[in-house]
Design an enzyme around this catalytic site. Sequence first.
Site, PDB file in Angstrom:
ATOM      1  CB  CYS A 117      -9.384   8.328  14.369  1.00  0.00           C
ATOM      2  SG  CYS A 117      -8.003   7.469  14.430  1.00  0.00           S
ATOM      3  CG  HIS A 253      -9.404   9.611   9.750  1.00  0.00           C
ATOM      4  ND1 HIS A 253      -8.533  10.266  10.662  1.00  0.00           N
ATOM      5  CD2 HIS A 253      -8.765   8.491  10.221  1.00  0.00           C
ATOM      6  CE1 HIS A 253      -7.698   9.714  11.163  1.00  0.00           C
ATOM      7  NE2 HIS A 253      -7.868   8.529  10.823  1.00  0.00           N
ATOM      8  CG  ASN A 283      -4.219   8.031  11.614  1.00  0.00           C
ATOM      9  OD1 ASN A 283      -4.781   9.080  12.396  1.00  0.00           O
ATOM     10  ND2 ASN A 283      -4.644   6.981  11.444  1.00  0.00           N
TER      11      ASN A 283
HETATM   12  O1  UT7 Z   1      -7.100   5.743  11.891  1.00  0.00           O
HETATM   13  C1  UT7 Z   1      -7.361   4.665  11.464  1.00  0.00           C
HETATM   14  C2  UT7 Z   1      -6.223   3.654  11.778  1.00  0.00           C
HETATM   15  N1  UT7 Z   1      -5.685   2.749  10.924  1.00  0.00           N
HETATM   16  C3  UT7 Z   1      -5.529   2.669   9.336  1.00  0.00           C
HETATM   17  O2  UT7 Z   1      -6.298   3.483   8.766  1.00  0.00           O
HETATM   18  C4  UT7 Z   1      -4.792   1.686   8.831  1.00  0.00           C
HETATM   19  C5  UT7 Z   1      -5.554   0.879   7.876  1.00  0.00           C
HETATM   20  N2  UT7 Z   1      -4.718  -0.110   7.335  1.00  0.00           N
HETATM   21  C6  UT7 Z   1      -3.514   0.265   6.339  1.00  0.00           C
HETATM   22  O3  UT7 Z   1      -3.354   1.568   6.057  1.00  0.00           O
HETATM   23  C7  UT7 Z   1      -2.685  -0.530   5.804  1.00  0.00           C
HETATM   24  O4  UT7 Z   1      -3.101  -1.939   6.185  1.00  0.00           O
HETATM   25  C8  UT7 Z   1      -1.046  -0.520   6.507  1.00  0.00           C
HETATM   26  C9  UT7 Z   1      -0.720   0.691   5.749  1.00  0.00           C
HETATM   27  C10 UT7 Z   1      -1.108  -0.647   7.816  1.00  0.00           C
HETATM   28  C11 UT7 Z   1      -0.462  -1.886   6.026  1.00  0.00           C
HETATM   29  O5  UT7 Z   1      -0.473  -1.917   4.596  1.00  0.00           O
HETATM   30  P1  UT7 Z   1      -0.729  -3.377   3.753  1.00  0.00           P
HETATM   31  O6  UT7 Z   1      -0.809  -3.163   2.209  1.00  0.00           O
HETATM   32  O7  UT7 Z   1      -2.030  -3.952   4.339  1.00  0.00           O
HETATM   33  O8  UT7 Z   1       0.458  -4.299   4.094  1.00  0.00           O
HETATM   34  P2  UT7 Z   1       0.610  -5.523   5.045  1.00  0.00           P
HETATM   35  O9  UT7 Z   1       0.257  -5.403   6.344  1.00  0.00           O
HETATM   36  O10 UT7 Z   1      -0.316  -6.506   4.177  1.00  0.00           O
HETATM   37  O11 UT7 Z   1       2.280  -5.940   4.996  1.00  0.00           O
HETATM   38  C12 UT7 Z   1       2.625  -6.278   4.069  1.00  0.00           C
HETATM   39  C13 UT7 Z   1       4.405  -6.387   4.224  1.00  0.00           C
HETATM   40  C14 UT7 Z   1       4.540  -7.232   5.365  1.00  0.00           C
HETATM   41  O12 UT7 Z   1       5.675  -8.341   4.999  1.00  0.00           O
HETATM   42  P3  UT7 Z   1       5.593  -9.727   4.591  1.00  0.00           P
HETATM   43  O13 UT7 Z   1       4.828 -10.346   5.739  1.00  0.00           O
HETATM   44  O14 UT7 Z   1       4.520  -9.468   3.231  1.00  0.00           O
HETATM   45  O15 UT7 Z   1       7.077 -10.198   4.271  1.00  0.00           O
HETATM   46  C15 UT7 Z   1       4.893  -6.398   6.350  1.00  0.00           C
HETATM   47  O16 UT7 Z   1       5.871  -7.152   7.340  1.00  0.00           O
HETATM   48  O17 UT7 Z   1       5.101  -5.279   4.656  1.00  0.00           O
HETATM   49  C16 UT7 Z   1       5.640  -5.347   5.769  1.00  0.00           C
HETATM   50  N3  UT7 Z   1       5.654  -4.412   6.593  1.00  0.00           N
HETATM   51  C17 UT7 Z   1       6.554  -3.150   6.344  1.00  0.00           C
HETATM   52  N4  UT7 Z   1       7.626  -3.182   5.365  1.00  0.00           N
HETATM   53  C18 UT7 Z   1       8.549  -1.967   5.402  1.00  0.00           C
HETATM   54  C19 UT7 Z   1       4.734  -3.714   7.389  1.00  0.00           C
HETATM   55  N5  UT7 Z   1       4.993  -2.585   7.924  1.00  0.00           N
HETATM   56  C20 UT7 Z   1       6.387  -1.966   7.093  1.00  0.00           C
HETATM   57  C21 UT7 Z   1       7.067  -0.933   7.184  1.00  0.00           C
HETATM   58  N6  UT7 Z   1       8.158  -0.873   6.249  1.00  0.00           N
HETATM   59  N7  UT7 Z   1       6.710   0.262   7.757  1.00  0.00           N
END
Ligand code: UT7
Length: 331
Positions: A117, A253, A283
């Site tokens: 990125c 970003h 993104n």
């Molecule tokens: O350019 C650089 C690239 N990357 C980034 O900048 C990403 C950095 N990270 C993030 O932005 C965040 O960590 C995410 C947006 C990817 C995820 O947010 P989070 O608050 O860290 O959520 P999580 O990974 O802890 O997921 C929580 C829950 C999970 O369910 P359980 O296990 O708690 O039941 C996931 O399965 O949310 C679930 N989940 C979703 N639910 C609905 C994951 N993706 C989705 C989705 N829709 N799209």
Amino acid sequence: MMTKTRRAGITAIGAYAPSKVLSNDDLSKFMDTSDEWISTRTGIRRRHVAADDEFTADLAVSAIKDMQRRYGEAVLEGVDMVIVATNTPDAYFPSTAAMVQDYFGLKAGAFDLLAACPGWVYALSVAQAYVESGICKKVLAIGAEALTKIIDWNDRSTAVLFGDGAGATLVEAVEEPFGIKSMILGADGAGGKHLHAKAVGKCLLDGTKLGEHVYMNGSEVFKFAVRVMKTSTVEAIEQAGLKTEDISLFVPHQANLRIINAARERLELAEDKVVVTVDEYGNNSTASIPLALCHALDGGRIHAGDNLLLVSFGAGLTWAASVLTWGGGKK
Ligand code: UT7
């Protein structure tokens, strides 16, 4: 006699996002997700998606055409280097940059740059070095991305985050007080396992297996992002000889609104000093900062003499931050 140092700056800019748009509700029709989850966790509401027959070189060309529309066709006269920062080149070779060079009939060198990125900021740093050393006079530093071609549409944890687009900037020598005032570049390859996409290899040097699509450990990348957004921007402001209050606009970003807000709060910047486009584009990696810059310009938020603070982070793990004094304020 004092030697006058040549300083590089951005003198023209253009951007492009594909016309096809997928809203969160559109995604929830074929994936187990919801507008509520995506918008509260990320701030993303829509993303622009390249058409089936539209690829990274097409997006880069469209961003340059937008630059020509803003500044006139002659803006490309004398360009002697084309750099395309991308994670999704059309081919391993020829480079996307060579395709762009040929499309516009430029008498220029051309190469692609891969730094995830922060790739466009890395490209800006290379352009800066070329111009300030005298190797080149006019460098196109482009960020272009067709990321939706490599994501797994069955993986809701990554598919909802990414979009496509391109931003093109022209870098050349500028007069004081304009130009690039600082450049902070970093990498921590030990974090490679947290965010990867396969090319010809089977695994990383640490043994991490590479799958067919983008893999991301979201929470690890989140923590890393919040940390480096603060440390690298503080360094960039310091290296520029400025203070936080001298920053007119923060152009981070666009990966996640929560990451942007955390960085803004840690820097103690007011909300109206931050550019946010993640709601509209998601993104789009290397394209995100130049696209955000274009948006801010179109919204009348950037003026000649403004100190802009740029920062990006991503796979590698890598990061890049820079302060520049905007001189190319016209459209
Ligand atoms: O350019 C650089 C690239 N990357 C980034 O900048 C990403 C950095 N990270 C993030 O932005 C965040 O960590 C995410 C947006 C990817 C995820 O947010 P989070 O608050 O860290 O959520 P999580 O990974 O802890 O997921 C929580 C829950 C999970 O369910 P359980 O296990 O708690 O039941 C996931 O399965 O949310 C679930 N989940 C979703 N639910 C609905 C994951 N993706 C989705 C989705 N829709 N799209």
